[in-house]
Design a protein around this motif. Structure first.
Motif, PDB file in Angstrom:
ATOM      1  N   LYS A  18      31.746  42.373  40.088  1.00 55.29           N
ATOM      2  CA  LYS A  18      32.184  41.214  40.871  1.00 55.29           C
ATOM      3  C   LYS A  18      33.617  40.874  40.479  1.00 55.29           C
ATOM      4  CE  LYS A  18      28.137  40.796  42.654  1.00 55.29           C
ATOM      5  NZ  LYS A  18      27.867  41.305  43.969  1.00 55.29           N
ATOM      6  N   ILE A  19      34.469  40.677  41.496  1.00 52.75           N
ATOM      7  CA  ILE A  19      35.860  40.305  41.241  1.00 52.75           C
ATOM      8  C   ILE A  19      36.237  39.139  42.162  1.00 52.75           C
ATOM      9  CG2 ILE A  19      36.523  42.646  40.539  1.00 52.75           C
ATOM     10  CD1 ILE A  19      37.926  42.892  43.293  1.00 52.75           C
ATOM     11  N   SER A  20      37.314  38.490  41.829  1.00 51.23           N
ATOM     12  CA  SER A  20      37.851  37.428  42.661  1.00 51.23           C
ATOM     13  C   SER A  20      39.296  37.798  42.979  1.00 51.23           C
ATOM     14  CB  SER A  20      37.804  36.106  41.894  1.00 51.23           C
ATOM     15  OG  SER A  20      38.389  35.089  42.666  1.00 51.23           O
ATOM     16  N   GLY A  35      38.860  46.575  60.216  1.00 48.07           N
ATOM     17  CA  GLY A  35      37.607  47.152  60.683  1.00 48.07           C
ATOM     18  C   GLY A  35      36.622  47.468  59.568  1.00 48.07           C
ATOM     19  N   LEU A  36      36.888  46.970  58.391  1.00 46.67           N
ATOM     20  CA  LEU A  36      36.001  47.142  57.240  1.00 46.67           C
ATOM     21  C   LEU A  36      35.656  45.763  56.701  1.00 46.67           C
ATOM     22  CD1 LEU A  36      38.163  49.760  55.312  1.00 46.67           C
ATOM     23  CD2 LEU A  36      36.136  50.271  56.672  1.00 46.67           C
ATOM     24  N   ASN A  37      34.504  45.663  56.013  1.00 46.09           N
ATOM     25  CA  ASN A  37      34.289  44.400  55.319  1.00 46.09           C
ATOM     26  C   ASN A  37      35.178  44.402  54.074  1.00 46.09           C
ATOM     27  OD1 ASN A  37      32.821  45.449  53.010  1.00 46.09           O
ATOM     28  ND2 ASN A  37      30.990  45.526  54.280  1.00 46.09           N
ATOM     29  N   ARG A  38      35.327  43.271  53.456  1.00 39.50           N
ATOM     30  CA  ARG A  38      36.270  43.159  52.333  1.00 39.50           C
ATOM     31  C   ARG A  38      35.890  44.063  51.164  1.00 39.50           C
ATOM     32  NH1 ARG A  38      37.530  36.663  52.585  1.00 39.50           N
ATOM     33  NH2 ARG A  38      38.711  36.777  54.532  1.00 39.50           N
ATOM     34  N   SER A  39      34.606  44.221  50.911  1.00 38.01           N
ATOM     35  CA  SER A  39      34.167  45.101  49.837  1.00 38.01           C
ATOM     36  C   SER A  39      34.591  46.540  50.125  1.00 38.01           C
ATOM     37  CB  SER A  39      32.644  45.010  49.671  1.00 38.01           C
ATOM     38  OG  SER A  39      32.209  45.887  48.668  1.00 38.01           O
ATOM     39  N   GLN A  40      34.365  46.983  51.349  1.00 36.99           N
ATOM     40  CA  GLN A  40      34.765  48.342  51.737  1.00 36.99           C
ATOM     41  C   GLN A  40      36.278  48.509  51.635  1.00 36.99           C
ATOM     42  OE1 GLN A  40      33.022  48.099  55.645  1.00 36.99           O
ATOM     43  NE2 GLN A  40      31.421  49.570  55.123  1.00 36.99           N
ATOM     44  N   PHE A  41      37.016  47.514  52.085  1.00 37.73           N
ATOM     45  CA  PHE A  41      38.474  47.579  52.048  1.00 37.73           C
ATOM     46  C   PHE A  41      38.975  47.774  50.615  1.00 37.73           C
ATOM     47  CE2 PHE A  41      42.620  45.723  51.385  1.00 37.73           C
ATOM     48  CZ  PHE A  41      43.377  46.356  52.355  1.00 37.73           C
ATOM     49  N   PHE A  42      38.475  46.944  49.690  1.00 35.49           N
ATOM     50  CA  PHE A  42      38.964  47.037  48.320  1.00 35.49           C
ATOM     51  C   PHE A  42      38.485  48.300  47.613  1.00 35.49           C
ATOM     52  CE2 PHE A  42      39.900  42.553  49.094  1.00 35.49           C
ATOM     53  CZ  PHE A  42      41.231  42.547  48.684  1.00 35.49           C
ATOM     54  N   SER A  43      37.300  48.774  47.953  1.00 35.44           N
ATOM     55  CA  SER A  43      36.839  50.050  47.391  1.00 35.44           C
ATOM     56  C   SER A  43      37.749  51.188  47.838  1.00 35.44           C
ATOM     57  CB  SER A  43      35.403  50.344  47.824  1.00 35.44           C
ATOM     58  OG  SER A  43      34.511  49.447  47.222  1.00 35.44           O
ATOM     59  N   LYS A  44      38.052  51.223  49.139  1.00 34.88           N
ATOM     60  CA  LYS A  44      38.933  52.270  49.662  1.00 34.88           C
ATOM     61  C   LYS A  44      40.355  52.130  49.111  1.00 34.88           C
ATOM     62  CE  LYS A  44      36.383  53.416  53.808  1.00 34.88           C
ATOM     63  NZ  LYS A  44      36.024  54.749  53.374  1.00 34.88           N
ATOM     64  N   ALA A  45      40.840  50.898  48.972  1.00 31.01           N
ATOM     65  CA  ALA A  45      42.178  50.674  48.431  1.00 31.01           C
ATOM     66  C   ALA A  45      42.254  51.156  46.979  1.00 31.01           C
ATOM     67  CB  ALA A  45      42.552  49.194  48.524  1.00 31.01           C
ATOM     68  N   ALA A  46      41.230  50.887  46.196  1.00 32.89           N
ATOM     69  CA  ALA A  46      41.209  51.330  44.802  1.00 32.89           C
ATOM     70  C   ALA A  46      41.174  52.854  44.724  1.00 32.89           C
ATOM     71  CB  ALA A  46      40.007  50.730  44.075  1.00 32.89           C
ATOM     72  N   GLU A  47      40.321  53.485  45.548  1.00 30.96           N
ATOM     73  CA  GLU A  47      40.249  54.948  45.562  1.00 30.96           C
ATOM     74  C   GLU A  47      41.602  55.551  45.936  1.00 30.96           C
ATOM     75  OE1 GLU A  47      37.068  56.353  48.064  1.00 30.96           O
ATOM     76  OE2 GLU A  47      35.667  54.928  47.160  1.00 30.96           O
TER      77      GLU A  47
END
Length: 57
Positions: A18-20, A35-47
């Motif tokens: 969990k992050i803020s 077109g992504l939920n925020r969790s998906q967006f940040f996961s993809k951004a980190a990758e």
């Protein structure tokens, strides 16, 4: 009988942390339009970041 129950839904693809994140409203708008939920967006951004900035290379 085994104490392990079969899970429901999708199998886990990784570990959840969990992050803020605090940023401006215009940045949230741009993120939400991807077109992504925020969790998906940040996961993809980190990758993407780690793939392109790997210090272990």
């Amino acid at each position: 009988m085994s104490a392990i129950k079969k899970g429901r839904g999708r199998p886990a693809i990784g570990e959840t942390k969990k992050i803020s994140v605090t940023t401006t409203a215009d940045i949230w708008e741009k993120i939400d339009k991807q077109g992504l939920n925020r969790s998906q967006f940040f996961s993809k951004a980190a990758e993407f970041y780690l793939k392109n900035h790997d210090k272990a290379k």
